[in-house]
Design a protein around this motif. Structure first.
Motif, PDB file in Angstrom:
ATOM      1  N   ASP A   1     -18.139  34.987  41.895  1.00  0.00           N
ATOM      2  CA  ASP A   1     -17.677  35.515  40.607  1.00  0.00           C
ATOM      3  C   ASP A   1     -16.647  34.580  39.973  1.00  0.00           C
ATOM      4  OD1 ASP A   1     -19.073  38.131  40.741  1.00  0.00           O
ATOM      5  OD2 ASP A   1     -17.765  38.425  42.484  1.00  0.00           O
ATOM      6  N   LEU A   2     -15.920  33.862  40.826  1.00  0.00           N
ATOM      7  CA  LEU A   2     -14.831  33.016  40.341  1.00  0.00           C
ATOM      8  C   LEU A   2     -14.638  31.838  41.274  1.00  0.00           C
ATOM      9  CD1 LEU A   2     -12.456  32.941  38.184  1.00  0.00           C
ATOM     10  CD2 LEU A   2     -11.046  33.992  39.973  1.00  0.00           C
ATOM     11  N   CYS A   3     -14.359  30.680  40.696  1.00  0.00           N
ATOM     12  CA  CYS A   3     -13.985  29.486  41.460  1.00  0.00           C
ATOM     13  C   CYS A   3     -12.530  29.166  41.124  1.00  0.00           C
ATOM     14  CB  CYS A   3     -14.890  28.313  41.104  1.00  0.00           C
ATOM     15  SG  CYS A   3     -14.381  26.726  41.843  1.00  0.00           S
ATOM     16  N   ILE A   4     -11.665  29.144  42.135  1.00  0.00           N
ATOM     17  CA  ILE A   4     -10.252  28.819  41.933  1.00  0.00           C
ATOM     18  C   ILE A   4     -10.002  27.383  42.372  1.00  0.00           C
ATOM     19  CG2 ILE A   4      -7.879  29.321  42.613  1.00  0.00           C
ATOM     20  CD1 ILE A   4      -8.619  32.202  42.959  1.00  0.00           C
TER      21      ILE A   4
ATOM     22  N   LYS B   1     -17.171  31.388  36.495  1.00  0.00           N
ATOM     23  CA  LYS B   1     -15.847  31.369  35.889  1.00  0.00           C
ATOM     24  C   LYS B   1     -14.903  30.514  36.728  1.00  0.00           C
ATOM     25  CE  LYS B   1     -16.620  34.418  32.547  1.00  0.00           C
ATOM     26  NZ  LYS B   1     -16.482  34.124  31.117  1.00  0.00           N
ATOM     27  N   VAL B   2     -13.966  29.826  36.037  1.00  0.00           N
ATOM     28  CA  VAL B   2     -13.031  28.928  36.712  1.00  0.00           C
ATOM     29  C   VAL B   2     -11.596  29.355  36.404  1.00  0.00           C
ATOM     30  CG1 VAL B   2     -12.155  26.555  36.857  1.00  0.00           C
ATOM     31  CG2 VAL B   2     -14.632  26.975  36.658  1.00  0.00           C
ATOM     32  N   ALA B   3     -10.781  29.448  37.447  1.00  0.00           N
ATOM     33  CA  ALA B   3      -9.350  29.703  37.291  1.00  0.00           C
ATOM     34  C   ALA B   3      -8.584  28.485  37.780  1.00  0.00           C
ATOM     35  CB  ALA B   3      -8.930  30.934  38.081  1.00  0.00           C
ATOM     36  N   HIS B   4      -7.614  28.038  36.985  1.00  0.00           N
ATOM     37  CA  HIS B   4      -6.820  26.862  37.332  1.00  0.00           C
ATOM     38  C   HIS B   4      -5.404  27.285  37.688  1.00  0.00           C
ATOM     39  CE1 HIS B   4      -5.182  22.619  36.127  1.00  0.00           C
ATOM     40  NE2 HIS B   4      -5.255  22.786  37.445  1.00  0.00           N
TER      41      HIS B   4
ATOM     42  N   ALA C   1     -11.532  25.536  31.900  1.00  0.00           N
ATOM     43  CA  ALA C   1     -11.207  26.719  32.701  1.00  0.00           C
ATOM     44  C   ALA C   1     -11.205  27.991  31.846  1.00  0.00           C
ATOM     45  CB  ALA C   1      -9.851  26.537  33.380  1.00  0.00           C
ATOM     46  N   ASP C   2     -11.362  29.113  32.518  1.00  0.00           N
ATOM     47  CA  ASP C   2     -11.369  30.416  31.857  1.00  0.00           C
ATOM     48  C   ASP C   2     -10.037  31.143  31.994  1.00  0.00           C
ATOM     49  OD1 ASP C   2     -14.405  30.811  31.178  1.00  0.00           O
ATOM     50  OD2 ASP C   2     -14.341  30.034  33.229  1.00  0.00           O
ATOM     51  N   TYR C   3      -9.326  30.883  33.096  1.00  0.00           N
ATOM     52  CA  TYR C   3      -8.046  31.533  33.358  1.00  0.00           C
ATOM     53  C   TYR C   3      -7.043  30.480  33.810  1.00  0.00           C
ATOM     54  CZ  TYR C   3     -11.217  35.499  33.371  1.00  0.00           C
ATOM     55  OH  TYR C   3     -12.193  36.395  33.026  1.00  0.00           O
ATOM     56  N   PHE C   4      -5.789  30.682  33.400  1.00  0.00           N
ATOM     57  CA  PHE C   4      -4.768  29.659  33.610  1.00  0.00           C
ATOM     58  C   PHE C   4      -3.523  30.296  34.221  1.00  0.00           C
ATOM     59  CE2 PHE C   4      -7.405  28.968  29.946  1.00  0.00           C
ATOM     60  CZ  PHE C   4      -7.864  27.668  30.086  1.00  0.00           C
TER      61      PHE C   4
ATOM     62  N   GLY D   1      -4.639  26.237  21.871  1.00  0.00           N
ATOM     63  CA  GLY D   1      -5.705  27.147  21.477  1.00  0.00           C
ATOM     64  C   GLY D   1      -6.242  28.066  22.553  1.00  0.00           C
ATOM     65  N   LYS D   2      -5.619  28.074  23.734  1.00  0.00           N
ATOM     66  CA  LYS D   2      -6.092  28.971  24.787  1.00  0.00           C
ATOM     67  C   LYS D   2      -5.716  30.415  24.449  1.00  0.00           C
ATOM     68  CE  LYS D   2      -7.557  25.429  27.077  1.00  0.00           C
ATOM     69  NZ  LYS D   2      -8.992  25.100  27.039  1.00  0.00           N
ATOM     70  N   ASP D   3      -6.547  31.339  24.851  1.00  0.00           N
ATOM     71  CA  ASP D   3      -6.305  32.754  24.634  1.00  0.00           C
ATOM     72  C   ASP D   3      -5.056  33.185  25.407  1.00  0.00           C
ATOM     73  OD1 ASP D   3      -6.305  35.524  24.548  1.00  0.00           O
ATOM     74  OD2 ASP D   3      -8.426  35.742  25.060  1.00  0.00           O
ATOM     75  N   PRO D   4      -4.016  33.655  24.723  1.00  0.00           N
ATOM     76  CA  PRO D   4      -2.789  34.065  25.435  1.00  0.00           C
ATOM     77  C   PRO D   4      -3.033  35.112  26.508  1.00  0.00           C
ATOM     78  CG  PRO D   4      -2.417  33.965  23.066  1.00  0.00           C
ATOM     79  CD  PRO D   4      -3.900  33.807  23.273  1.00  0.00           C
ATOM     80  N   ASN D   5      -4.092  35.890  26.353  1.00  0.00           N
ATOM     81  CA  ASN D   5      -4.400  36.921  27.336  1.00  0.00           C
ATOM     82  C   ASN D   5      -5.004  36.364  28.622  1.00  0.00           C
ATOM     83  OD1 ASN D   5      -3.572  39.165  25.706  1.00  0.00           O
ATOM     84  ND2 ASN D   5      -5.458  38.909  24.515  1.00  0.00           N
ATOM     85  N   LYS D   6      -5.287  35.061  28.611  1.00  0.00           N
ATOM     86  CA  LYS D   6      -5.853  34.420  29.805  1.00  0.00           C
ATOM     87  C   LYS D   6      -4.920  33.357  30.390  1.00  0.00           C
ATOM     88  CE  LYS D   6     -10.641  35.398  28.514  1.00  0.00           C
ATOM     89  NZ  LYS D   6     -11.986  34.843  28.232  1.00  0.00           N
TER      90      LYS D   6
END
Length: 360
Positions: free
Chosen positions: A88-91, A112-115, A140-143, A158-163
């Motif tokens: 589901d996610l790659c960290i 999905k990628v989380a950094h 990445a999708d999440y930061f 420009g990244k989504d503040p919610n992510k």
């Protein structure tokens, strides 16, 4: 949630340890070691010392050029994803080749990628790590960030503040968790070292070690300014080859093999100061309140300077004597601890991940 966690180098292992300790049984973890670092003290010993399980998969990439390692890691991870399952996610953590290559591969496979450690920048595009950071953050999708400044940079881009999540520093989680378990290395007994009576030296950046003349002049400047204090230099395997070619010697210079995490940080904690070109070490010295001289022209960790115990003096060897004199005279600045560098970053990340609904 099924999560792949990627590791491949010494800094990766330190950072993922915080995640492995914080993640609960609600996550199904597949730990993937790319094999980018293959020296035992740079990889294998970390699993024992940092109390994390052996990797579920080792891609066994080994040494090679940036291009070779990138291609080999992407190929190996793609094969794993196509022959087993898509998580589901790659960290990915930090800024090494393993993180960049697996982030790209996962994204192309619609994972999905989380950094973790997103948003830090040195502004120096000659550094492979800077290129890697930018590439990972671009897709990445999440930061998860170590400072508010890093979060602000990502949102400005420009990244989504919610992510974008300011969570603190996973390296510091690990340091604080294991600070009572640090181990005396063999060199401590061999030299009868005592607290505050020696200096620790590390060099590995291409700008400092790739040209023999550069590393020779740097070492000579440090030796001549050291007032005969022992200089303990645990050398990265690549750096060790350069040092052997140079053949430089001094009665107070001790070039030793790379140390395990617990041994190296024992030395750092009890040193009078550290001279380095590493980013991660400047974070650790800040928390341990140890003076740190950084031989670089820029840093992606400005908080270690503005808040911590680090001073950036550049790569001009003429700057070394003044900095060394300041350190040895006991006139170094007193540092503080950056916000959220409190040992709870892994817990914050776990809590955020548990609240996410990952859309395919």
């Amino acid at each position: 949630m099924q999560i792949d966690i990627i590791a491949g180098t010494r800094p990766n292992f330190v950072k993922i340890a915080a995640l492995m300790h914080a993640f609960t049984t609600s996550f199904k973890i597949r730990l993937i070691h790319t094999g980018q670092h293959y020296d035992k003290n740079l990889s294998d010993s970390f699993f024992d010392q940092l109390e994390i399980p052996e990797p579920d998969v080792n891609l066994g990439i080994g040494s090679g050029s940036q291009a070779y390692q990138t291609g080999a890691i992407m190929k190996g991870y793609e094969e794993l994803l196509t022959t087993t399952f898509l998580p589901d996610l790659c960290i990915v953590v930090g800024d090494v080749t393993s993180s960049m290559a697996c982030a790209i591969t996962a994204k192309k496979m619609q994972v999905k990628v989380a950094h973790v450690e997103a948003g830090i920048r040195s502004g120096d595009m000659t550094m492979p790590e800077e290129v890697n950071r930018i590439l990972i953050d671009a897709i990445a999708d999440y930061f998860f960030t170590t400072t508010r400044q890093a979060s602000e940079l990502l949102i400005k881009q420009g990244k989504d503040p919610n992510k974008v999540f300011f969570v603190g520093n996973t390296m510091i989680d690990t340091l604080l968790k294991f600070q009572t378990k640090l181990k005396k290395p063999k060199i401590w007994k061999d030299l009868n070292l005592t607290v505050n009576s020696f200096l620790v030296l590390t060099l590995h950046r291409p700008a400092n070690v790739d040209e023999e003349e550069n590393i020779k002049n740097t070492l000579l400047a440090i030796i001549q300014s050291s007032k005969d204090l022992p200089l303990i230099f645990p050398a990265h395997p690549r750096t060790a080859l350069k040092l052997k070619a140079i053949g430089i010697q001094a009665k107070n210079l001790y070039i030793i093999s790379s140390l395990s995490y617990l041994e190296f940080n024992y030395l750092v904690k009890h040193a009078k100061g550290v001279i380095t070109d590493s980013g991660g070490i400047t974070e650790e010295t800040t928390v341990m309140e140890i003076p740190c001289i950084t031989l670089r022209d820029n840093t992606e960790r400005p908080e270690t300077i503005s808040i911590g115990t680090n001073e950036l003096i550049g790569t001009d060897t003429n700057a070394i004597p003044d900095a060394m004199n300041k350190l040895l005279q006991g006139n170094w600045k007193k540092g503080g601890i950056p916000e959220y560098w409190d040992g709870k970053t892994g817990e914050r990340i776990a809590k955020i991940l548990a609240s996410l609904v990952l859309d395919k």
